[in-house]
Design an enzyme around this catalytic site. Structure first.
Site, short mmCIF file in Angstrom:
data_model
loop_
_atom_site.label_atom_id
_atom_site.label_comp_id
_atom_site.label_asym_id
_atom_site.label_seq_id
_atom_site.Cartn_x
_atom_site.Cartn_y
_atom_site.Cartn_z
N GLU A 68 74.27 52.54 8.73
CA GLU A 68 74.55 53.09 10.05
C GLU A 68 75.89 53.83 9.96
O GLU A 68 76.86 53.31 9.37
CB GLU A 68 74.57 51.92 11.02
CG GLU A 68 75.63 51.87 12.02
CD GLU A 68 75.73 50.48 12.71
OE1 GLU A 68 74.88 49.59 12.50
OE2 GLU A 68 76.70 50.30 13.44
N ASN A 87 68.74 47.15 11.59
CA ASN A 87 69.34 46.34 12.65
C ASN A 87 68.24 45.51 13.30
O ASN A 87 67.15 46.03 13.57
CB ASN A 87 70.00 47.26 13.68
CG ASN A 87 70.81 48.34 13.00
OD1 ASN A 87 70.25 49.17 12.29
ND2 ASN A 87 72.09 48.33 13.18
N HIS A 124 74.66 40.45 11.75
CA HIS A 124 73.20 40.25 11.77
C HIS A 124 72.79 38.91 11.16
O HIS A 124 72.08 38.88 10.17
CB HIS A 124 72.50 41.37 10.99
CG HIS A 124 72.73 42.74 11.54
ND1 HIS A 124 72.47 43.90 10.82
CD2 HIS A 124 73.19 43.16 12.75
CE1 HIS A 124 72.76 44.95 11.56
NE2 HIS A 124 73.22 44.54 12.73
P1 FAE Z 1 71.48 35.94 20.48
O1 FAE Z 1 71.36 37.32 21.04
O2 FAE Z 1 72.55 35.66 19.53
O3 FAE Z 1 71.53 34.95 21.71
C1 FAE Z 1 71.79 33.58 21.58
C2 FAE Z 1 72.38 33.06 22.90
O4 FAE Z 1 72.36 31.63 22.90
C3 FAE Z 1 73.84 33.47 23.13
O5 FAE Z 1 73.97 33.99 24.43
C4 FAE Z 1 74.62 32.16 22.97
O6 FAE Z 1 75.78 32.10 23.79
C5 FAE Z 1 73.59 31.14 23.40
N1 FAE Z 1 73.80 29.81 22.80
C6 FAE Z 1 74.07 29.54 21.52
N2 FAE Z 1 74.14 28.17 21.31
C7 FAE Z 1 73.88 27.61 22.56
C8 FAE Z 1 73.82 26.27 23.01
N3 FAE Z 1 73.98 25.23 22.18
N4 FAE Z 1 73.59 26.04 24.33
C9 FAE Z 1 73.41 27.08 25.18
N5 FAE Z 1 73.46 28.38 24.78
C10 FAE Z 1 73.68 28.65 23.49
O7 FAE Z 1 70.10 35.48 19.76
N6 FAE Z 1 71.36 44.43 16.35
C11 FAE Z 1 70.63 45.55 16.45
O8 FAE Z 1 69.40 45.51 16.32
N7 FAE Z 1 71.23 46.76 16.70
C12 FAE Z 1 72.59 46.88 16.82
O9 FAE Z 1 73.10 47.98 17.06
C13 FAE Z 1 73.38 45.70 16.67
N8 FAE Z 1 74.73 45.76 16.73
C14 FAE Z 1 75.46 44.59 16.73
C15 FAE Z 1 76.84 44.65 16.93
C16 FAE Z 1 77.57 43.47 17.06
C17 FAE Z 1 79.06 43.52 17.26
C18 FAE Z 1 76.91 42.20 16.98
C19 FAE Z 1 77.67 40.91 17.13
C20 FAE Z 1 75.54 42.14 16.75
C21 FAE Z 1 74.81 43.32 16.62
N9 FAE Z 1 73.43 43.30 16.45
C22 FAE Z 1 72.71 44.46 16.48
C23 FAE Z 1 72.72 42.03 16.23
C24 FAE Z 1 71.92 41.54 17.46
O10 FAE Z 1 72.74 41.57 18.60
C25 FAE Z 1 71.40 40.12 17.16
O11 FAE Z 1 70.55 40.21 16.04
C26 FAE Z 1 70.64 39.54 18.33
O12 FAE Z 1 71.44 39.46 19.48
C27 FAE Z 1 70.11 38.16 17.99
O13 FAE Z 1 69.22 37.76 19.01
P2 FAE Z 1 68.80 36.25 19.19
O14 FAE Z 1 67.71 36.18 20.18
O15 FAE Z 1 68.56 35.65 17.84
#
Ligand code: FAE
Length: 533
Positions: free
Chosen positions: A386, A509, A471
């Site tokens: 990217e 991503n 990621h």
């Molecule tokens: P996630 O979105 O991480 O959600 C998990 C949720 O569970 C969070 O809100 C936590 O606060 C909550 N949680 C965790 N533990 C607990 C608990 N014990 N009790 C209650 N709540 C809890 O999960 N991906 C892309 O495809 N494109 C991009 O451009 C991209 N850019 C990124 C840039 C940054 C800076 C970051 C950090 C990530 C990026 N990602 C990107 C990755 C993407 O956001 C990530 O793969 C997904 O958000 C993961 O989704 P999940 O459903 O696994």
């Protein structure tokens, strides 16, 4: 108005009023406080949000428990989030200093600032040689990510998840995910003239001259809004250095798509600042959760129990894996197997910068949202890079990249009883395959351009940063810790819905893959498990 639009509208109103009133329960129904629910979902990220909408639409009363806060209430100045140049306490999850990905510039620590500890939106979870960035709040990673909505190459998807029907994914679930997420494409003509994408055009020129292909990257940031930002018709967000600490405008985060629609079904309640600490199972099969409630300053308000017939883990790769590793190793869910905690990877993430020539400026205005990538995935050592912004508000003479590589290294989570947390076993050397692959691509670009790497960006003199990932993937891998639809091995009515299902790599991503897989899995689970009961 379609049913989906109506639900979204209702849900968005409920989210906004809950935020405005400072409530930690979001629901369109007044009586949403019961401590038992037929379905409970832990987390509010991609997998969780899909699951909530589908359960809610099927009429299943569902509670979502999220440890972070609700981010739907702009202050009087119109800002909900702080920008990257002057971050305040809203930026970071309970730290006294921000921990930005670019640790330095010209070896100076200019990106980080002292702040008061607060339930901020971006967390950096450290495990020695590896730190993992995650979003905290209603919407999880969608609040802080770069919005790049990319579908993996089909041949690679078939390789990483060979037992998932690729026809079904590519014919049905990837298109469904993109349409629900609101994915859109940059207008190529505008891109060529936009001042905010000069940085991407400079990187593209260098890549093409070295013989590499580039490709536009779809996004869930509204490119029409961005156009109007550039024309100064609307308040700026992507063009005002906003991204990893949240976007005040323009981004279609999950609270505006899946989660709004889920709440709008009338069957989904979200409880914020509620962290699940422990999972046990009663003899009748009911799951009992220990939930710690905090306020925005981190004061513990109490610990209470919540029970569920069907329990869905959507706490992300770190969160869901930790909960099951803890449950297994403390004997609370003793039937959990050895596959729990294994198969974790960084999606081959490696960040690097190149120093541009003085005659090749990128300009002071850089969109926080990437729109272009270098596609070198067809090589023996594949790279998808990217073209990332450095939205510093001044000329940086830098081209930055977040490269995704095919790194076969995997980490394992072990329970540390002293700290009561799951600890990742990952060695710094495990990042080397990512560096090697990226180096082959960028050495060539540098040699054709007569440019060099930037050695000043990562806090010391390294040119390649593999000590953090955006990621995190795996830990509860599909077909290993679970069956082929995310049902946890050894337990009925216990499911994984998030990035922990993916075996460490997607080649792009990951959020579209996580979303599409969650759609596929919940369709099956609704048909076979939930509706049956
Ligand atoms: P996630 O979105 O991480 O959600 C998990 C949720 O569970 C969070 O809100 C936590 O606060 C909550 N949680 C965790 N533990 C607990 C608990 N014990 N009790 C209650 N709540 C809890 O999960 N991906 C892309 O495809 N494109 C991009 O451009 C991209 N850019 C990124 C840039 C940054 C800076 C970051 C950090 C990530 C990026 N990602 C990107 C990755 C993407 O956001 C990530 O793969 C997904 O958000 C993961 O989704 P999940 O459903 O696994």
């Amino acid at each position: 108005m379609s049913e989906l639009s109506r639900r979204r509208f209702l849900g968005m109103s409920a989210l906004s009023s809950a935020a405005a009133l400072g409530l930690t329960t979001v629901s369109t129904r007044p009586a949403a406080a019961a401590d038992h629910s037929p379905a409970v979902i832990i987390g509010t990220g991609y997998g969780a949000a899909v699951t909530a909408l589908r359960l809610g639409a099927a009429g299943v009363p569902t509670v979502m428990l999220e440890m972070g806060k609700l981010w739907n209430d702009p202050a009087e100045d119109g800002t909900t989030f702080s920008d990257m140049l002057s971050p305040d306490r809203r930026s970071t999850w309970f730290k006294d200093r921000t921990e930005a990905p670019l640790a330095s510039f010209l070896w100076l620590d200019v990106a980080n600032h002292d702040i008061d500890p607060y339930a901020g939106v971006l967390d950096r979870v450290s495990f020695g040689d590896m730190s993992v960035y995650v979003g905290r709040g209603v919407g999880g990673g969608s609040l802080v990510n770069g919005a790049m909505a990319v579908i993996p190459k089909r041949s690679y998807f078939e390789e990483i998840l060979p037992r998932v029907d690729a026809d079904e994914m590519y014919g049905q679930y990837f298109p469904l995910a993109n349409s629900m997420l609101g994915t859109n494409h940059v207008d190529p003509e505008w891109f060529e003239t936009s001042r905010a994408y000069r940085f991407a055009r400079v990187s593209r020129k260098a890549a093409h001259r070295a013989g590499f292909r580039t490709t536009f990257v779809p996004s869930v940031y509204d490119f029409d809004y961005m156009r109007r930002e550039e024309a100064e018709l609307v308040p700026r967000s992507a063009l005002a250095s906003e991204v990893v600490y949240g976007n005040n405008h323009g981004k279609r985060s999950l609270d505006k798509s899946y989660l709004a629609a889920a709440v709008g079904t009338g069957n989904v309640t979200i409880r914020t600042l509620s962290e699940v600490r422990d999972i046990t199972r009663q003899q009748d099969g009911t799951y009992v959760l220990e939930v710690r409630r905090i306020d925005e300053l981190g004061n513990v308000l109490g610990v209470h129990q919540m029970s569920a017939k069907h329990l869905f883990l959507g706490a992300g790769s770190l969160g869901s894996t930790e909960l099951l590793v803890r449950a297994r190793d403390t004997g609370k869910l003793p039937e959990l197997g050895e596959a729990v905690g294994r198969g974790w990877g960084t999606n081959g993430n490696v960040m690097l910068g190149r120093a541009n020539h003085a005659w090749d400026p990128v300009g002071p205005l850089e969109s926080g949202m990437p729109a272009l990538g270098i596609d070198a995935w067809d090589r023996p050592d594949p790279v998808f890079a990217e073209i990332a912004p450095v939205p510093a508000g001044l000329e940086t003479w830098a081209s930055l990249y977040l490269a995704i590589t095919r790194n076969p290294e995997r980490g394992t989570f072990r329970y540390d009883p002293g700290a009561d947390r799951a600890v990742l076993q990952w060695d710094v050397d495990q990042g080397q395959p990512s560096i090697d692959a990226a180096k082959r691509v960028f050495d060539r670009i540098n040699s054709v351009e007569g440019t060099s790497y930037r050695y000043d960006l990562f806090g010391d003199t390294r040119a390649f940063e593999t000590r953090f990932t955006y990621h995190p993937l795996g830990g509860l891998v599909l077909g290993e810790a679970t069956d082929l639809y995310g049902r946890v091995a050894g337990y009925d009515n216990l499911y994984v819905t998030d990035g922990s299902l993916i075996p460490g790599s997607t080649g792009v991503n990951p959020f579209v893959t996580i979303t599409a897989l969650a759609e596929r899995n919940i369709a099956r689970i609704l048909a076979e498990d939930v509706r049956r009961t």
